[in-house]
Write a protein that holds these residues in place. Structure first.
Motif, mmCIF file in Angstrom:
data_model
loop_
_atom_site.group_PDB
_atom_site.id
_atom_site.type_symbol
_atom_site.label_atom_id
_atom_site.label_comp_id
_atom_site.label_asym_id
_atom_site.label_seq_id
_atom_site.Cartn_x
_atom_site.Cartn_y
_atom_site.Cartn_z
ATOM 1 N N UNK A 1 0.852 -1.187 0.000
ATOM 2 C CA UNK A 1 0.000 0.000 0.000
ATOM 3 C C UNK A 1 0.884 1.232 0.000
ATOM 4 N N UNK A 2 0.478 2.222 -0.790
ATOM 5 C CA UNK A 2 1.304 3.419 -0.926
ATOM 6 C C UNK A 2 1.464 4.172 0.386
ATOM 7 N N UNK A 3 0.500 4.022 1.286
ATOM 8 C CA UNK A 3 0.567 4.787 2.536
ATOM 9 C C UNK A 3 0.973 3.930 3.732
ATOM 10 N N UNK A 4 1.441 2.699 3.473
ATOM 11 C CA UNK A 4 1.892 1.832 4.554
ATOM 12 C C UNK A 4 3.354 1.481 4.311
ATOM 13 N N UNK A 5 4.179 1.644 5.322
ATOM 14 C CA UNK A 5 5.605 1.360 5.186
ATOM 15 C C UNK A 5 5.829 -0.138 4.974
ATOM 16 N N UNK A 6 6.711 -0.455 4.034
ATOM 17 C CA UNK A 6 7.025 -1.849 3.728
ATOM 18 C C UNK A 6 8.197 -2.280 4.599
ATOM 19 N N UNK A 7 8.033 -3.335 5.404
ATOM 20 C CA UNK A 7 9.129 -3.781 6.275
ATOM 21 C C UNK A 7 10.372 -4.147 5.469
ATOM 22 N N UNK A 8 11.491 -3.561 5.834
ATOM 23 C CA UNK A 8 12.757 -3.879 5.191
ATOM 24 C C UNK A 8 12.948 -3.284 3.812
ATOM 25 N N UNK A 9 12.086 -2.329 3.413
ATOM 26 C CA UNK A 9 12.201 -1.771 2.064
ATOM 27 C C UNK A 9 13.527 -1.052 1.858
ATOM 28 N N UNK A 10 14.127 -1.283 0.698
ATOM 29 C CA UNK A 10 15.310 -0.561 0.266
ATOM 30 C C UNK A 10 14.986 0.164 -1.037
ATOM 31 N N UNK A 11 15.315 1.434 -1.105
ATOM 32 C CA UNK A 11 15.173 2.192 -2.352
ATOM 33 C C UNK A 11 16.447 1.974 -3.160
ATOM 34 N N UNK A 12 16.296 1.373 -4.325
ATOM 35 C CA UNK A 12 17.452 1.081 -5.170
ATOM 36 C C UNK A 12 17.810 2.267 -6.053
ATOM 37 N N UNK A 13 16.788 2.868 -6.689
ATOM 38 C CA UNK A 13 17.046 3.997 -7.579
ATOM 39 C C UNK A 13 15.815 4.882 -7.634
ATOM 40 N N UNK A 14 15.986 6.124 -7.257
ATOM 41 C CA UNK A 14 14.927 7.122 -7.353
ATOM 42 C C UNK A 14 15.215 7.958 -8.593
ATOM 43 N N UNK A 15 14.476 7.701 -9.664
ATOM 44 C CA UNK A 15 14.740 8.392 -10.916
ATOM 45 C C UNK A 15 14.500 9.896 -10.804
ATOM 46 N N UNK A 16 13.683 10.314 -9.857
ATOM 47 C CA UNK A 16 13.466 11.748 -9.664
ATOM 48 C C UNK A 16 14.742 12.432 -9.197
ATOM 49 N N UNK A 17 15.507 11.742 -8.357
ATOM 50 C CA UNK A 17 16.794 12.277 -7.893
ATOM 51 C C UNK A 17 17.798 12.270 -9.041
ATOM 52 N N UNK A 18 17.851 11.155 -9.783
ATOM 53 C CA UNK A 18 18.804 11.042 -10.878
ATOM 54 C C UNK A 18 18.510 12.059 -11.983
ATOM 55 N N UNK A 19 17.245 12.450 -12.134
ATOM 56 C CA UNK A 19 16.848 13.348 -13.213
ATOM 57 C C UNK A 19 17.028 14.819 -12.872
ATOM 58 N N UNK A 20 17.371 15.120 -11.638
ATOM 59 C CA UNK A 20 17.495 16.526 -11.228
ATOM 60 C C UNK A 20 18.501 17.258 -12.111
ATOM 61 N N UNK A 21 18.079 18.440 -12.599
ATOM 62 C CA UNK A 21 18.941 19.248 -13.451
ATOM 63 C C UNK A 21 18.860 18.909 -14.927
ATOM 64 N N UNK A 22 17.988 17.945 -15.297
ATOM 65 C CA UNK A 22 17.869 17.532 -16.694
ATOM 66 C C UNK A 22 16.428 17.701 -17.165
ATOM 67 N N UNK A 23 16.272 18.229 -18.387
ATOM 68 C CA UNK A 23 14.934 18.347 -18.962
ATOM 69 C C UNK A 23 14.390 17.004 -19.410
ATOM 70 N N UNK A 24 15.296 16.072 -19.717
ATOM 71 C CA UNK A 24 14.915 14.754 -20.205
ATOM 72 C C UNK A 24 15.654 13.705 -19.394
ATOM 73 N N UNK A 25 14.972 12.583 -19.123
ATOM 74 C CA UNK A 25 15.618 11.492 -18.392
ATOM 75 C C UNK A 25 14.981 10.174 -18.792
ATOM 76 N N UNK A 26 15.828 9.192 -19.088
ATOM 77 C CA UNK A 26 15.323 7.872 -19.451
ATOM 78 C C UNK A 26 16.311 6.808 -19.002
ATOM 79 N N UNK A 27 15.773 5.711 -18.455
ATOM 80 C CA UNK A 27 16.585 4.546 -18.120
ATOM 81 C C UNK A 27 16.602 3.600 -19.313
ATOM 82 N N UNK A 28 17.800 3.185 -19.728
ATOM 83 C CA UNK A 28 17.894 2.256 -20.838
ATOM 84 C C UNK A 28 18.240 0.854 -20.403
#
Length: 710
Positions: free
Chosen positions: A125-152
């Motif tokens: 559930x989007x509003x319930x914390x997932x036990x042991x969750x790890x964030x691997x890649x936040x594309x919003x962070x990686x895209x900062x400063x770029x008008x375009x962003x895509x994972x290949x």
């Protein structure tokens, strides 16, 4: 033309491109091309012209601003913005994606299994914390400063410790590869620039296998990079000099082999390499043979390593054979023989069974394949029109198979299929907010008769409140088509499409020849010197819908993109009187000019699809007879036309629609060009940007149809 559109047209002047004739001579035919100068992407005058086109389009569509905002708001309000995908098991982890309200891009996450026997994905559930969750890649962070962003590329190693990802920030599909140590959260020093999509980590996590492209944007070389060593020392695993072939590589699900695949439009070849000896000698599966396509996958049968090979040698709709992995060129055993009308599509092998995909009677089907008996147990679904297939199954020995399912009226659905019992466990159905009820909408397939008597399938979907039956009165209709590369347009759900259906628009797909809907012959009959069938089929489908009383020319808008954009340009020339509007996305409308130039991206490999006009006078004459830019008519009353393109598109260059629109205007057509200045073939990046882009197109379409209000 509506009053507001007429007022907008009268208040602004369209950009006029300079005529600078450039001569082109082939096979004794000289063509003076007045707009070829627009190809000079680095010329400030070209950029100035494209920006003027954008300004003109904005001015001409300014009256649609409120409608665009309404459509964007409808898409947004129907979408659960904070959501999670169904977790997929790999190794000791469940992998899934998150979307968060207000953020453009997805977030890749994982959570640990409850136990080694855990095959039931956690209900997130989007509003319930997932036990042991790890964030691997936040594309919003990686895209900062770029008008375009895509994972290949995006992949986690077998042991779960490393993450490989490739990033494109221009839209030109050149990716910078990086590797992140998930134990520390830090990227390794290894960075590999200018790669193609689809890189892989080796099963032992020591190596990265990746591809690079040549000057014509053709992936031609496969490389082996050992982590911790300089990129300059990377080993060349395979290079393909023939410009007609693309090259790619990937590991089998069993982690036993690396498969290097080469393919043109009509011929393929594979090389096999032991995954535990990547510096060893690759061996060919079957040597290439002109016109023979094949694809192989590894399995273990009776304790022996075998390859199942799907091929079309003397089997138009393909057959499945089995060979020893140690001797793939030995005598093959036929396990699923060729059956005309049943187009075999692919086999995905697992330890104890396989999943086979095929087409029959115009629909994609799937079944479980038994290694011992070679029998196929077809999976069935309730709806007459649907798309279903295995999706997201990285494990080698699962007791369940993950399936994706959708129809024109059923949102994207995820099932786990229990192999032992045949039970389908519903894991998730895409939420559509605002009270969406599938029963409020109807879908149907009908058949249009082409001029040569061929029966062409047409799929339709509409809202029942505007009438349960079609044909009682002409309705606004949106007709989509593609018809190339044996690509089939499957029944699929679209949230954005609801903004049309809820305004009374009927959405239809013309499954024209050149696609793959009706088997390989359907494709063969719509390519090379049969390409005109694609265009005339679409026109005949439009006429059928008009003659059946379902729509009328003043209530019909056509849409297609890329090769489907070529279709749009062709039908606008062939039968402009049948359409009120034509929406062409990244359209391949200057096909002859492009296919004549082998230095352009993808040209040589395209000769198998369209023919080689550079060396064949008959192909030259045939292509010249239909390519849209060269066949704009002075005597035609063209429908309203909107062409959408991107400056950094490497597949269909922006210059094609730019030239086409300039030529259409000369002929008096009401043509608009919208060019994204930082984007590629797929358009803008980011989901909100993509929604706004689609809202722009739909607002234009609805305005042409005269149904702005829901």
């Amino acid at each position: 033309m509506t009053e507001s559109r007429a007022a907008a047209a009268a208040s602004v002047s369209a950009p006029v491109a300079d005529r600078r004739p450039t001569a082109r001579t082939h096979h004794g035919d000289t063509v003076q091309d007045p707009y070829e100068w627009l190809r000079a992407k680095d010329d400030p005058q070209v950029i100035e012209h494209l920006e003027a086109e954008n300004a003109y389009t904005q001015a001409r569509t300014a009256h649609l601003e409120s409608l665009r905002e309404r459509v964007f708001g409808e898409i947004k309000s129907r979408t659960q913005e904070s959501d999670l995908s169904v977790p997929t098991r790999r190794g000791d982890w469940w992998y899934y994606g998150r979307t968060v309200e207000g953020k453009q891009y997805g977030i890749q996450c994982r959570a640990p299994l409850a136990s080694p026997d855990d095959w039931t994905p956690p209900e997130l559930s989007a509003d319930v914390e997932v036990p042991g969750e790890e964030v691997l890649l936040d594309a919003n962070v990686e895209a900062e400063g770029h008008e375009f962003f895509s994972l290949g590329s995006f992949e986690v190693s077998t042991d779960g410790n490393l993450m490989l990802y490739g990033v494109d920030v221009a839209g030109d599909e050149r990716y910078l590869l990086r590797v992140r140590d998930l134990r520390t959260g830090q990227d390794l020093p290894d960075e590999i620039p200018d790669t193609f999509s689809g890189a892989s980590l080796s099963p032992d996590s020591r190596f990265v296998v990746y591809s690079t492209v040549d000057d014509a944007w053709r992936p031609d070389t496969v490389w082996l990079h050992e982590l911790g060593t300089p990129v300059a020392d990377d080993a060349k695993l395979f290079h393909e000099p023939d410009e007609k072939f693309w090259v790619g590589a990937g590991f089998t699900r069993s982690d036993k082999y690396l498969m290097i695949g080469l393919g043109s439009s009509i011929t393929s070849e594979e090389w096999i390499l032991d995954a535990d000896d990547l510096r060893g000698q690759a061996r060919v599966v079957w040597p290439r043979e002109e016109g023979v396509e094949y694809d192989s996958d590894h399995a273990v049968v009776d304790g022996q390593d075998v390859l199942y090979i799907l091929h079309n040698k003397n089997a138009l709709d393909f057959e499945l054979v089995r060979v020893a992995a140690s001797d793939p060129q030995g005598t093959p055993e036929v396990v699923v023989p060729h059956a005309p009308g049943r187009r075999l599509l692919g086999l995905s092998t697992f330890r104890d069974f396989a999943v086979i995909g095929y087409r029959r009677e115009g629909l994609a089907r799937m079944g479980m394949f038994d290694y011992a008996t070679s029998g196929i147990d077809e999976l069935t679904f309730d709806e007459p029109l649907y798309a279903a297939g295995a999706a997201g199954n990285p494990e080698w020995a699962p007791p369940v198979i993950r399936l994706g399912y959708a129809s024109f009226v059923t949102p994207g659905t995820v099932y786990d299929y229990v192999v032992a019992t045949g039970e389908k466990l519903l894991r998730k159905r895409e939420p559509v907010l605002g009270g969406y009820e599938p029963a409020d909408y109807a879908q149907q397939r009908m058949w249009a008769t082409a001029a040569d008597g061929t029966q062409v399938p047409v799929s339709l979907v509409w809202k029942r409140s505007f009438g349960d039956e079609l044909g009682d009165a002409p309705r606004p209709l949106h007709l989509y088509g593609y018809g190339s590369y044996e690509h089939s347009i499957e029944p699929g759900f679209s949230v954005a499409r609801l903004s049309e259906l809820d305004r009374g628009v009927v959405f239809a797909v013309a499954h024209v020849r050149g696609g793959g809907e009706m088997g390989r012959q359907w494709y063969e009959d719509g390519k090379l010197l049969h390409k005109r069938n694609t265009f005339t089929d679409f026109v005949d489908c439009a006429r059928h819908l008009i003659d059946a009383g379902i729509t009328s020319p003043d209530r019909l808008v056509a849409e297609g993109g890329s090769a489907g954009g070529l279709l749009m340009g062709a039908i606008a020339n062939l039968a402009p009187e049948l359409f009120a509007g034509v929406l062409a996305n990244v359209p391949f409308v200057d096909a002859l000019t492009s296919i004549l130039d082998p230095s352009l991206p993808l040209t040589v490999i395209e000769w198998d699809e369209w023919g080689d006009p550079l060396h064949d006078a008959d192909v030259y004459a045939y292509m010249k007879s239909y390519t849209p830019y060269e066949n704009v008519r002075e005597d035609a009353a063209y429908p309203h036309i909107l062409a959408v393109t991107s400056l950094n598109d490497t597949r269909v260059l922006y210059v094609e629609p730019a030239k086409w629109v300039a030529r259409l205007r000369e002929a008096g057509a009401d043509a608009l060009l919208k060019c994204e200045m930082v984007a590629g073939h797929g358009g803008v990046s980011g989901r909100y940007n993509a929604w706004r882009e689609r809202a722009f197109e739909l607002a234009w379409l609805l305005d042409v149809l005269g149904v702005a209000e829901a």
